[in-house]
Design a protein around this motif. Structure first.
Motif, PDB file in Angstrom:
ATOM      1  N   ILE A   1       0.821  -1.207   0.000  1.00  0.00           N
ATOM      2  CA  ILE A   1       0.000   0.000   0.000  1.00  0.00           C
ATOM      3  C   ILE A   1       0.863   1.268   0.000  1.00  0.00           C
ATOM      4  O   ILE A   1       0.477   2.290  -0.579  1.00  0.00           O
ATOM      5  CB  ILE A   1      -0.964  -0.002   1.213  1.00  0.00           C
TER       6      ILE A   1
ATOM      7  N   CYS B   1     -10.695   2.387  -0.600  1.00  0.00           N
ATOM      8  CA  CYS B   1     -11.077   0.965  -0.564  1.00  0.00           C
ATOM      9  C   CYS B   1     -12.409   0.783   0.170  1.00  0.00           C
ATOM     10  O   CYS B   1     -13.291   0.044  -0.277  1.00  0.00           O
ATOM     11  CB  CYS B   1      -9.991   0.138   0.115  1.00  0.00           C
TER      12      CYS B   1
ATOM     13  N   TYR C   1      -7.425  -2.267   2.208  1.00  0.00           N
ATOM     14  CA  TYR C   1      -6.632  -2.590   1.026  1.00  0.00           C
ATOM     15  C   TYR C   1      -6.361  -4.083   0.911  1.00  0.00           C
ATOM     16  O   TYR C   1      -6.375  -4.656  -0.184  1.00  0.00           O
ATOM     17  CB  TYR C   1      -5.320  -1.810   1.067  1.00  0.00           C
TER      18      TYR C   1
END
Length: 282
Positions: free
Chosen positions: A37, A55, A63
């Motif tokens: 990420i 997300c 994520y």
């Protein structure tokens, strides 16, 4: 619904930062499963928390869940590529034919559910439940689906008429009115007999529901409510099977939703018919 579809649905309402992350997701989808990420945040000139917020905005817990779902989604796509151009050829083995037909059916059912418009489904159920009479139209392969829908709605004590013949369809459609609903089954949405009956039904003022494939065909463009199915017709011999199964899936959904909503009213009727079938060993 897949990742790209989720992103496309919300894109117009996103903030500039979220749009930047979304654009990155869509252009680097193949890399996301294994990408940390932090790398995404740096590439989009933003923070990890901003990536997580996006997300969550599109329905994931974070994520990591997006990566897990995307990994499964890409595996399914890869699986489908093996079959998407397959067909049944002379001398095909029993195993290959059984595998092909089963896989194609599963793929169509999954795709139909994934792309189902739940709002349209609710509208169709509401219309059916409030109708004075329900006419069901289908010819050829689609006529089998219309007959299945007729049996299921009759079990729920609906007043229905099933028409798989153009002459009977003309007679029945000419007696409909604004209190009635007509359901049309046609995978292609271009069958001339079905489109002719659609014109008659609309002239009578009845509400029309189309069960047809995605893509904006003539039937879907002219019906009041559209329930779309997914079906690959690449398979010259098994395509008709897949389209039938997809439409039967919609019929089963309608039946189950109506039965659930009106459970107290239909439970005794369903139990009674089940008892009769059991006594007759049907």
């Amino acid at each position: 619904m897949g990742l790209v579809s989720r992103l496309e649905n919300v894109f117009p309402s996103l903030s500039p930062i979220e749009k930047r992350i979304t654009s990155y997701f869509m252009s680097h989808e193949a890399e996301l499963v294994g990408k940390p990420i932090l790398d995404i945040a740096q590439a989009c000139d933003t923070s990890k928390s901003a990536v997580v917020r996006l997300c969550k905005r599109i329905g994931y817990n974070g994520y990591k869940e997006l990566q897990t779902d995307l990994s499964a989604e890409r595996a399914l796509r890869q699986r489908d590529k093996v079959y998407e151009r397959s067909d049944i050829y002379p001398q095909s083995s029993t195993a290959s034919i059984c595998t092909l037909i089963t896989h194609n059916s599963i793929r169509v059912l999954e795709s139909t559910l994934q792309n189902l418009d739940l709002s349209s489904m609710d509208k169709a159920v509401d219309a059916l439940c409030s109708a004075r009479r329900v006419d069901l139209y289908g010819v050829g392969n689609s006529g089998i689906v219309a007959e299945d829908a007729n049996i299921k709605l009759r079990r729920l004590d609906f007043f229905t008429t099933c028409c798989t013949d153009i002459h009977m369809a003309l007679v029945s459609s000419s007696t409909l009115n604004a209190d009635d609903v007509a359901v049309f089954f046609s995978h292609s949405g271009t069958t001339s007999d079905i489109l002719h009956i659609l014109e008659v039904v609309k002239a009578q003022g009845a509400l029309t529901v189309a069960v047809t494939c995605r893509g904006g065909n003539t039937l879907s463009k002219n019906a009041d409510i559209v329930l779309e199915t997914a079906s690959s017709e690449n398979l010259s011999r098994s395509g008709a099977m897949a389209s039938r199964i997809a439409m039967l899936e919609i019929v089963d959904m309608l039946f189950s939703i109506i039965a659930s909503r009106n459970y107290k009213d239909v439970k005794d009727i369903l139990d009674h018919t089940a008892d009769l079938f059991q006594k007759e060993h049907v």
